[in-house]
Structures are given as C-alpha cells and as structure tokens.
Design a protein around this motif. Structure first.
Motif, PDB file in Angstrom:
ATOM      1  N   GLY A 163       0.816  -1.208   0.000  1.00 42.12           N
ATOM      2  CA  GLY A 163       0.000   0.000   0.000  1.00 42.12           C
ATOM      3  C   GLY A 163       0.846   1.253   0.000  1.00 42.12           C
ATOM      4  O   GLY A 163       0.514   2.239  -0.672  1.00 42.12           O
ATOM      5  N   ARG A 164       1.935   1.226   0.743  1.00 42.83           N
ATOM      6  CA  ARG A 164       2.835   2.381   0.771  1.00 42.83           C
ATOM      7  C   ARG A 164       3.400   2.663  -0.621  1.00 42.83           C
ATOM      8  O   ARG A 164       3.422   3.819  -1.070  1.00 42.83           O
ATOM      9  N   THR A 204       3.610   6.154  -5.250  1.00 38.45           N
ATOM     10  CA  THR A 204       3.543   6.248  -6.710  1.00 38.45           C
ATOM     11  C   THR A 204       2.435   7.209  -7.128  1.00 38.45           C
ATOM     12  O   THR A 204       2.618   8.053  -8.018  1.00 38.45           O
ATOM     13  N   LEU A 205       1.273   7.105  -6.463  1.00 38.55           N
ATOM     14  CA  LEU A 205       0.155   7.999  -6.770  1.00 38.55           C
ATOM     15  C   LEU A 205       0.528   9.449  -6.498  1.00 38.55           C
ATOM     16  O   LEU A 205       0.233  10.338  -7.309  1.00 38.55           O
ATOM     17  N   VAL A 206       1.168   9.723  -5.364  1.00 36.60           N
ATOM     18  CA  VAL A 206       1.573  11.092  -5.050  1.00 36.60           C
ATOM     19  C   VAL A 206       2.489  11.634  -6.142  1.00 36.60           C
ATOM     20  O   VAL A 206       2.343  12.779  -6.596  1.00 36.60           O
ATOM     21  N   ALA A 225      -4.385   8.087   1.582  1.00 36.73           N
ATOM     22  CA  ALA A 225      -3.571   7.730   2.753  1.00 36.73           C
ATOM     23  C   ALA A 225      -4.413   6.993   3.786  1.00 36.73           C
ATOM     24  O   ALA A 225      -3.973   5.993   4.376  1.00 36.73           O
ATOM     25  N   LEU A 226      -5.634   7.470   4.013  1.00 41.36           N
ATOM     26  CA  LEU A 226      -6.507   6.800   4.981  1.00 41.36           C
ATOM     27  C   LEU A 226      -6.944   5.428   4.468  1.00 41.36           C
ATOM     28  O   LEU A 226      -7.063   4.472   5.252  1.00 41.36           O
ATOM     29  N   VAL A 272      -4.265   0.789  -2.948  1.00 41.35           N
ATOM     30  CA  VAL A 272      -4.018   2.169  -3.360  1.00 41.35           C
ATOM     31  C   VAL A 272      -3.231   2.138  -4.670  1.00 41.35           C
ATOM     32  O   VAL A 272      -2.243   1.412  -4.777  1.00 41.35           O
ATOM     33  N   PRO A 273      -3.654   2.923  -5.679  1.00 43.85           N
ATOM     34  CA  PRO A 273      -4.795   3.840  -5.658  1.00 43.85           C
ATOM     35  C   PRO A 273      -6.128   3.119  -5.808  1.00 43.85           C
ATOM     36  O   PRO A 273      -6.185   2.025  -6.356  1.00 43.85           O
ATOM     37  N   THR A 274      -7.177   3.739  -5.328  1.00 44.55           N
ATOM     38  CA  THR A 274      -8.510   3.164  -5.432  1.00 44.55           C
ATOM     39  C   THR A 274      -8.964   3.162  -6.894  1.00 44.55           C
ATOM     40  O   THR A 274      -8.838   4.182  -7.573  1.00 44.55           O
ATOM     41  N   PRO A 275      -9.469   2.050  -7.387  1.00 43.50           N
ATOM     42  CA  PRO A 275      -9.976   2.031  -8.765  1.00 43.50           C
ATOM     43  C   PRO A 275     -11.074   3.076  -8.960  1.00 43.50           C
ATOM     44  O   PRO A 275     -11.926   3.255  -8.089  1.00 43.50           O
TER      45      PRO A 275
END
Length: 465
Positions: free
Chosen positions: A8-9, A14-16, A362-363, A371-374
């Motif tokens: 998840g991290r 990657t998303l950030v 993050a939550l 993460v990331p949420t589809p």
C-alpha cells in the motif's frame, strides 16, 4: 487501527508522484498519525524549487480554508464559556448586519455551516480595503491584527449581504460555501474573545495550548521566516512563485489566514483524535464540542456533508472528518477517521493540487485498502427530455463561476466558464465532470415553487440566470 502494508505504501507514493507530475506541483508534505505517534511521514519535492531546498516538518506553509476549522473551534470555545449563544441572531453580536430581505433571522450557528442563505459574492480582499483606509504599503505592513481593517471589512461585508434580495432559501435550508460567513465569525471572536484581534485569540487559546509554536494568523512574519515555502501557482501555462500571503487574502481573517507547519498541524490533528485534549492533558474543547463540530448538518458536495468548520464523508466503511484549503500557492487537507483512530495532514505549496484525494488515499492505505482506489465506472442515468430541458440554462456566481447546461443531442452537456466539459448525469440531481484523478460534482437544486433554480459546484450555489 493500522492496517497499512508495504504494498500500500508503494502504491500511495507512486500515486503522489503521479499527482505532483500532472499538476506540476513544487512540493508536498504528508503525515499520518494516531493519538500518540507519527505512523508515516514523507516529503516530496521542494519548498524552493529554484534553489533545490527540500521541505521539512517545520517549513511554514499556508493553510487557506483549513483556517475555518480554527475559527469554528474558537467559536465553540466561546459558546462553551457562555460568552456567545450559537442560537442567537447574528445581529446581536454584529449590529452592522441588519438581516435585510431575509425571511427569518440569520443565527450564529447558520454561519458555522455556511447556511445563512447568502449567495456567493466576489471576495473582498485585504488590499482593497486597506487602500480605502490608506494603510496599504505594498504588503510590507502587518495588517492582520489591524482593528480598523477588521471594522471596515465587517461594515462592507454586512452591507453587501444586506443588499442581497435573492437568497438560497431560508437560513439553515441550504449550504453555500461562504468566506463572508467565516469572516464575520472571526469578527465575533475579535469583539467577544477578550483579545485585541482574531490573530491574538487563536494564538493564545489554540496555538499555545496545543504547542503549535510556528503557527500564526499573521502575514509578514511567516513570509520572512527563513524556513517558509515559496508559493507556487500557474499562469499562462507556466509555474511561477511569490511569497505574498496577502495575495487573494480575504479582508476578514477567519476564512483563510492561518499559516502553519506539518509538525504543528500534527499537534492540531491529534487534539481532534483525543476528543479535544491537548498535548499535556489540557482540554481545548469538550468532547461534546468536538462531536458537534463534526456532526453532519448540511449537504456539501457529492456524498459529503458539512458540520461546523469540518466536512464529513463516508470513505468505504469509515467516516472521515476534516477540511481543505486552496489559495495562491496553497493546496491543503487534514482529516481523521474516528473508527481507525488515525489522521492525515497533506500540505502542498502549489495552487490547484487535489490534496483531499491524497489524504483520502492515505486513509484507505491505513485501512488496508488497495491504493490507488480504482475509479468508479459511472453509468448514465438516462435523463428524459423533460429532465434535460428543466435543467438547461445559465447558472452564475458573483464569486466568478459560470456554468451552462444544454441539450447535447439528447444528453446533458456542460460548459464551465464557456469551455465545454465532458460530463455524465449519474443521478436525477447529480452531474459529474471526470478529471484526471478525481470527479468534480454538479448538484442540481430544485423545489416545487422554483423548479430547478440553482446548482452547487465546489460547495457553492450558483443561481439560475
């Protein structure tokens, strides 16, 4: 509750990185905490891109509308002390407001949830009022605590609100995000809080008790600090910067004047996780008061409500309470989940970056979700011809937004500021505008007497022309 995984991290970071690249963001600071410790903290990019100076947890950054949570907290403190009555008419505390043309009395608690019935107005800035008073010196003088500025700003804001002959509805009926409302709340704090200014009140009654030593509602002092970020924004497709916290600053301080750091905001967030208790066991607000701030009271955005200075939404199976902010060189969000016992702070020094999305992901990560949420694959609600025709028209806000809805070959079409936007009607009253990382919502407003009379975009109500 911490269900975070290394996978998840990796997905989160990657998303950030993708968000920062897409929005050409200069720097971002993220922290996830519980009521005792920091669970995750990371810095991306720079506070000064040109000199390649990195952010750290003591870098001063603007909070913009996160300031509204501080204003609401201060009002709740005064209410608990019996100094003010949330159910009292606003006219009791600010006689400059005459309640003109309103069907009922606007009360203090209406302002806390942006439900005074006011339609959005052009932002009244520090600079323009300071120039009228002949106290403006090109942003080189500290005007935040200036009593004359606050007094004149209050008079002008009240005059504009009293001049409105159209309203969203009765006070308390609809929410429309209102900097004017929170500006007036900060004037109540200035007049009845026992201090010389709003800045002095939050310093003495919030920052000091929470040991937020680098936080302030001033303008010059933070900008001159050697560890203050540059403020980045885009103009004509190019990223530019300034150090001007006065830029686009509202004349009354309660809507967006707070500047803070990641370290200080962790202290602030931890107070909410502890139900109003500060770092030394000192109570800043009662547990009941904290719950009242986070209680859903008004429809805000799609699947999101608003309380007192805080928004409330469901994220998967958890509740998330928080607030964001956006101004010149500022994109921020802080939030917590009571079920997880975890909170997040996201601070970015670039305008227009979706800090709320970073906080939500993050939550989700700390809730054990991928993460990331589809992205949700929305289906067209298949509006009838009569539904489309009922919605078609121009919708306007004096704050600067214009939306046109039109019949686009049997489907609803949308233009924002004259530019066509891809959109989809997903429910009878909801249109979504898909963007790269999040969907923006347009919520239609209708009643029996007026038909479709307005819409809510970005939390603000645009009335039908």
């Amino acid at each position: 509750m911490n269900r975070a995984t290394e996978e998840g991290r990796a997905g989160f970071e990657t998303l950030v990185g993708q968000i920062m690249e897409h929005y050409d963001a200069a720097g971002m600071a993220v922290a996830v905490i519980d009521d005792k410790e920091t669970l995750y903290q990371q810095f991306f990019g720079y506070r000064d891109v040109e000199e390649q100076v990195e952010l750290n947890e003591n870098t001063i950054m603007g909070m913009a509308s996160i300031s509204k949570s501080f204003t609401a907290l201060a009002i709740m403190q005064l209410a608990e002390k019996g100094v003010i009555d949330l159910d009292a008419p606003l006219t009791r505390y600010l006689p400059e407001f005459r309640n003109a043309h309103q069907p009922q009395q606007v009360k203090v608690y209406h302002l806390l949830s942006h439900a005074g019935g006011f339609l959005p107005q052009r932002r009244m800035l520090v600079e323009e009022v300071a120039r009228e008073l002949d106290i403006w010196q090109e942003g080189k003088v500290e005007l935040g605590p200036h009593a004359g500025l606050a007094q004149r700003g209050t008079e002008l804001v009240c005059q504009r609100l009293d001049a409105q002959t159209r309203h969203t509805g009765k006070p308390g009926e609809y929410m429309s995000y209102s900097n004017d409302s929170y500006g007036l709340l900060s004037e109540i704090i200035r007049r009845y809080g026992g201090e010389d200014s709003f800045a002095d009140y939050v310093e003495k009654h919030i920052f000091r008790p929470l040991e937020m030593h680098r936080s302030t509602a001033l303008f010059i002092q933070p900008a001159q600090d050697p560890n203050c970020t540059k403020l980045y924004y885009h103009r004509e497709g190019k990223r530019q910067w300034c150090r001007d916290f006065y830029d686009n600053a509202f004349v009354l301080m309660g809507g967006g004047a707070v500047k803070s750091t990641l370290a200080d905001m962790k202290q602030y967030l931890r107070m909410y996780l502890r139900g109003g208790v500060g770092p030394r066991g000192n109570r800043v607000l009662s547990e009941y008061g904290i719950r009242e701030m986070g209680k859903p009271r008004q429809q805000y955005r799609f699947q999101e409500q608003y309380g007192y200075g805080l928004s409330v939404q469901q994220l998967d199976e958890i509740t998330v309470i928080g607030h964001g902010g956006s101004m010149t060189g500022i994109s921020t969000f802080f939030a917590w989940s009571p079920q997880l016992g975890v909170g997040v702070v996201v601070l970015c020094n670039t305008t227009g970056v979706p800090a709320s999305l970073v906080a939500e992901e993050a939550l989700r990560w700390f809730n054990g979700k991928p993460v990331p949420t589809p992205r949700t694959q929305w289906q067209d609600a298949r509006w009838s011809d009569s539904q489309i025709q009922a919605a078609c028209g121009m919708y306007h806000s004096d704050e600067g937004a214009d939306i046109e809805l039109f019949d686009d070959g049997g489907k609803i079409g949308l233009r924002l500021a004259g530019q066509p936007k891809s959109c989809i009607a997903v429910y009878n009253d909801t249109i979504l505008i898909p963007e790269a990382f999040e969907d923006k919502d347009v919520l239609l407003l209708a009643d029996e007497s007026r038909g479709v009379w307005g819409l809510r975009y970005g939390g603000r109500i645009l009335s039908r022309v």
